[in-house]
Design a protein around this motif. Structure first.
Motif, PDB file in Angstrom:
ATOM      1  N   GLY A 181     -25.662  14.858  15.421  1.00  0.00           N
ATOM      2  CA  GLY A 181     -25.807  14.134  14.194  1.00  0.00           C
ATOM      3  C   GLY A 181     -24.413  14.515  13.188  1.00  0.00           C
ATOM      4  O   GLY A 181     -23.482  14.989  13.756  1.00  0.00           O
ATOM      5  N   PRO A 182     -24.345  13.654  12.188  1.00  0.00           N
ATOM      6  CA  PRO A 182     -23.087  13.677  11.436  1.00  0.00           C
ATOM      7  C   PRO A 182     -23.052  14.969  10.758  1.00  0.00           C
ATOM      8  O   PRO A 182     -23.971  15.864  10.725  1.00  0.00           O
ATOM      9  N   VAL A 183     -21.897  15.249  10.184  1.00  0.00           N
ATOM     10  CA  VAL A 183     -21.474  16.433   9.399  1.00  0.00           C
ATOM     11  C   VAL A 183     -21.330  16.047   7.986  1.00  0.00           C
ATOM     12  O   VAL A 183     -20.586  15.083   7.554  1.00  0.00           O
ATOM     13  N   PRO A 184     -21.993  16.809   7.177  1.00  0.00           N
ATOM     14  CA  PRO A 184     -22.047  16.220   5.656  1.00  0.00           C
ATOM     15  C   PRO A 184     -20.710  16.461   4.973  1.00  0.00           C
ATOM     16  O   PRO A 184     -19.920  17.285   5.407  1.00  0.00           O
ATOM     17  N   GLU A 185     -20.300  15.489   4.073  1.00  0.00           N
ATOM     18  CA  GLU A 185     -19.052  15.792   3.298  1.00  0.00           C
ATOM     19  C   GLU A 185     -18.843  16.865   2.611  1.00  0.00           C
ATOM     20  O   GLU A 185     -17.881  17.550   2.512  1.00  0.00           O
ATOM     21  N   ASP A 186     -20.120  17.580   2.253  1.00  0.00           N
ATOM     22  CA  ASP A 186     -20.241  18.536   0.972  1.00  0.00           C
ATOM     23  C   ASP A 186     -19.620  19.958   1.835  1.00  0.00           C
ATOM     24  O   ASP A 186     -19.165  20.781   1.233  1.00  0.00           O
ATOM     25  N   GLY A 195     -20.225  10.929  14.911  1.00  0.00           N
ATOM     26  CA  GLY A 195     -19.880  10.143  13.587  1.00  0.00           C
ATOM     27  C   GLY A 195     -18.424  10.212  13.344  1.00  0.00           C
ATOM     28  O   GLY A 195     -17.867  11.191  13.926  1.00  0.00           O
ATOM     29  N   GLU A 196     -17.816   9.764  12.232  1.00  0.00           N
ATOM     30  CA  GLU A 196     -16.472   9.946  11.725  1.00  0.00           C
ATOM     31  C   GLU A 196     -16.471  11.203  11.141  1.00  0.00           C
ATOM     32  O   GLU A 196     -17.424  11.666  10.441  1.00  0.00           O
ATOM     33  N   LEU A 197     -15.061  11.798  11.191  1.00  0.00           N
ATOM     34  CA  LEU A 197     -15.038  12.750  10.199  1.00  0.00           C
ATOM     35  C   LEU A 197     -14.899  12.271   8.844  1.00  0.00           C
ATOM     36  O   LEU A 197     -14.380  11.217   8.262  1.00  0.00           O
ATOM     37  N   PRO A 198     -15.549  13.174   7.826  1.00  0.00           N
ATOM     38  CA  PRO A 198     -15.579  13.019   6.374  1.00  0.00           C
ATOM     39  C   PRO A 198     -14.151  12.808   5.873  1.00  0.00           C
ATOM     40  O   PRO A 198     -13.249  13.616   6.368  1.00  0.00           O
ATOM     41  N   GLN A 199     -13.858  11.710   4.990  1.00  0.00           N
ATOM     42  CA  GLN A 199     -12.766  11.513   4.370  1.00  0.00           C
ATOM     43  C   GLN A 199     -11.993  12.780   3.686  1.00  0.00           C
ATOM     44  O   GLN A 199     -11.022  12.742   3.389  1.00  0.00           O
ATOM     45  N   ASN A 200     -12.983  13.565   3.198  1.00  0.00           N
ATOM     46  CA  ASN A 200     -12.320  14.796   2.441  1.00  0.00           C
ATOM     47  C   ASN A 200     -12.260  15.893   3.405  1.00  0.00           C
ATOM     48  O   ASN A 200     -12.060  17.141   2.880  1.00  0.00           O
ATOM     49  N   LEU A 201     -12.050  15.841   4.609  1.00  0.00           N
ATOM     50  CA  LEU A 201     -11.655  16.820   5.511  1.00  0.00           C
ATOM     51  C   LEU A 201     -10.515  17.722   5.024  1.00  0.00           C
ATOM     52  O   LEU A 201     -10.943  19.078   5.058  1.00  0.00           O
ATOM     53  N   ASN A 211     -17.150  18.047  20.505  1.00  0.00           N
ATOM     54  CA  ASN A 211     -18.211  17.424  19.927  1.00  0.00           C
ATOM     55  C   ASN A 211     -17.965  16.001  20.370  1.00  0.00           C
ATOM     56  O   ASN A 211     -17.321  15.612  21.168  1.00  0.00           O
ATOM     57  N   LYS A 212     -18.762  14.957  19.630  1.00  0.00           N
ATOM     58  CA  LYS A 212     -18.630  13.683  19.920  1.00  0.00           C
ATOM     59  C   LYS A 212     -18.020  12.651  18.657  1.00  0.00           C
ATOM     60  O   LYS A 212     -18.496  11.878  18.297  1.00  0.00           O
ATOM     61  N   PHE A 213     -17.090  13.348  17.753  1.00  0.00           N
ATOM     62  CA  PHE A 213     -16.774  12.873  16.585  1.00  0.00           C
ATOM     63  C   PHE A 213     -15.579  11.729  17.067  1.00  0.00           C
ATOM     64  O   PHE A 213     -15.204  11.649  18.132  1.00  0.00           O
TER      65      PHE A 213
END
Length: 412
Positions: free
Chosen positions: A198-203, A221-227, A240-242
């Motif tokens: 599943g996705p990785v949380p932004e936090d 899913g997409e990489l969080p914008q705050n990476l 992974n499958k990002f």
């Protein structure tokens, strides 16, 4: 043995400001071949010859006894016989359990407590239990290379002293264990080689973590914008499958990142200009994705870069002098792309004893390149990447200001 002594030293560093490690016969021994992910060994705790605890310490150790016995009952296979030592109330004599004595600390009256658990390479089969949250003084929990399954109990948020959590190379599954984001003093999170999905949380990238290892799972899913907001020095999201783009803001928030590994995902789009702001970057690996476009000039600002792996993408254009002349570069891999040429400076890499693999591109007159029909249409030809417009050589000192201006002017 060396890795075991290193673990002891790390544990001592973590708790030395509060406590002195109880000695009492604690001998480190490796269990298994010691060559799995993360390394480490199983230790005999410091209590074999320790006196029977008394006074206020009884409370903490009796609480630990209850928690560890509950966990023991959830472990169904122990091929190395480690849990045979988990008998009786003296938890400080259990293999894999470290105790500490906060001598000289403000709370010295509270006596001994369990400060760390290291069961790396123990090959235990079982699950984690909610009762482990009672070990509020534990600083390290290392469970690398076992057969634990399920997920992380939500009670782990109560592990107030936990700084290192290593669950790598197990059989954990389910969504990202969000409870790990609520462990207040965690600085090292290792979830690699499991089946989280599943996705990785932004936090995750807002937390005060110095090391984030999520590689070899099923995250998507997409990489969080705050990476780029993370203060971590190492981020590994490989295998992974990002999908989607590397966030355009990547690089603007932090300059402490030394290693980032995004290889073997499904990333598309450009390598953002912000990558050049990571002035301390030593490893940048985005190989085995579908990135397109030209390399950003800002890569020339990576003065500490040692490994730059761009292989197996759809990048194009000329490989510029400023990349090949990076002073610390030890390995540059651009194989399996669509680069059309490289300069004399790149040729010098061979004389610097630096690895340079440019095979299977579209470079005329060079061996081991793509057949011409594959080079007739360059992928991503119409792709618009944010680039710094300048007729002059890039000056890295002015990079941030120029990038901010361009980001502002290009915003809707």
């Amino acid at each position: 043995m060396g890795k075991s002594w290193l673990l002891a030293f790390i544990l001592w560093q973590i708790i030395s400001t509060e406590a002195a490690i109880t000695v009492g016969g604690g001998v480190g021994i490796n269990i298994g071949n010691g060559g799995g992910v993360g390394g480490g060994g199983v230790w005999i705790g410091g209590g074999i010859n320790s006196p029977t605890p008394s006074g206020p310490s009884v409370s903490k150790l009796s609480t630990a006894y209850t928690a560890l016995q509950a966990w023991k009952s959830a472990i169904t296979d122990d091929p190395l016989g480690i849990l045979k030592t988990w008998v009786g109330s003296d938890v400080c004599s259990y293999k894999g359990v470290f105790c500490a004595d906060p001598q000289g600390a403000m709370d010295s009256a509270s006596g001994q407590f369990v400060a760390g658990i290291d069961l790396n390479h123990a090959n235990l089969l079982g699950t984690l239990v909610r009762e482990l949250s009672a070990l509020t003084d534990v600083s390290i929990l290392h469970l690398n290379s076992n057969r634990f399954s399920g997920t992380v109990p939500d009670t782990f948020k109560d592990l107030l002293s936990l700084q290192e959590l290593d669950l790598s190379n197990n059989h954990f599954s389910g969504p990202f264990p969000t409870v790990t984001l609520y462990i207040p003093n965690l600085v090292y999170l290792d979830l690699r080689f499991n089946s989280f999905a599943g996705p990785v949380p932004e936090d995750l990238f807002n937390k005060r973590l110095d090391a984030i290892f999520l590689n070899n799972n099923q995250f998507e899913g997409e990489l969080p914008q705050n990476l780029g907001n993370s203060p971590a020095s190492v981020i590994n999201l490989a295998n992974n499958k990002f999908n989607g783009n590397i966030p355009a803001s990547f690089g603007f928030m932090s300059s402490k990142l030394k290693e980032i590994l995004l290889l073997n995902n499904q990333l598309t789009g450009c390598i953002p200009e912000g990558v050049g702001l990571f002035s301390e970057m030593q490893v940048f690996d985005v190989s085995h994705n579908s990135l397109m476009g030209h390399l950003p000039d800002t890569i020339s600002c990576l003065n500490d870069i040692e490994v730059l792996n761009l292989a197996h993408n759809k990048l194009s254009g000329e490989l510029p002098d400023v990349v090949c002349s990076l002073r610390s570069l030890m390995n540059l891999t651009v194989a399996y792309n669509f680069f059309s040429g490289f300069s004399q400076e790149c040729s010098k890499l061979f004389f610097r004893n630096a690895g340079f693999d440019f095979s299977l591109n579209c470079i005329p007159g060079r061996n081991m390149q793509r057949p011409q029909p594959e080079c007739s249409v360059i992928p991503g030809g119409g792709l618009s990447c944010l680039r710094i417009p300048s007729a002059q050589p890039l000056v890295c000192a002015g990079l941030l200001g120029n990038l901010e201006v361009n980001l502002t002017s290009s915003s809707p």
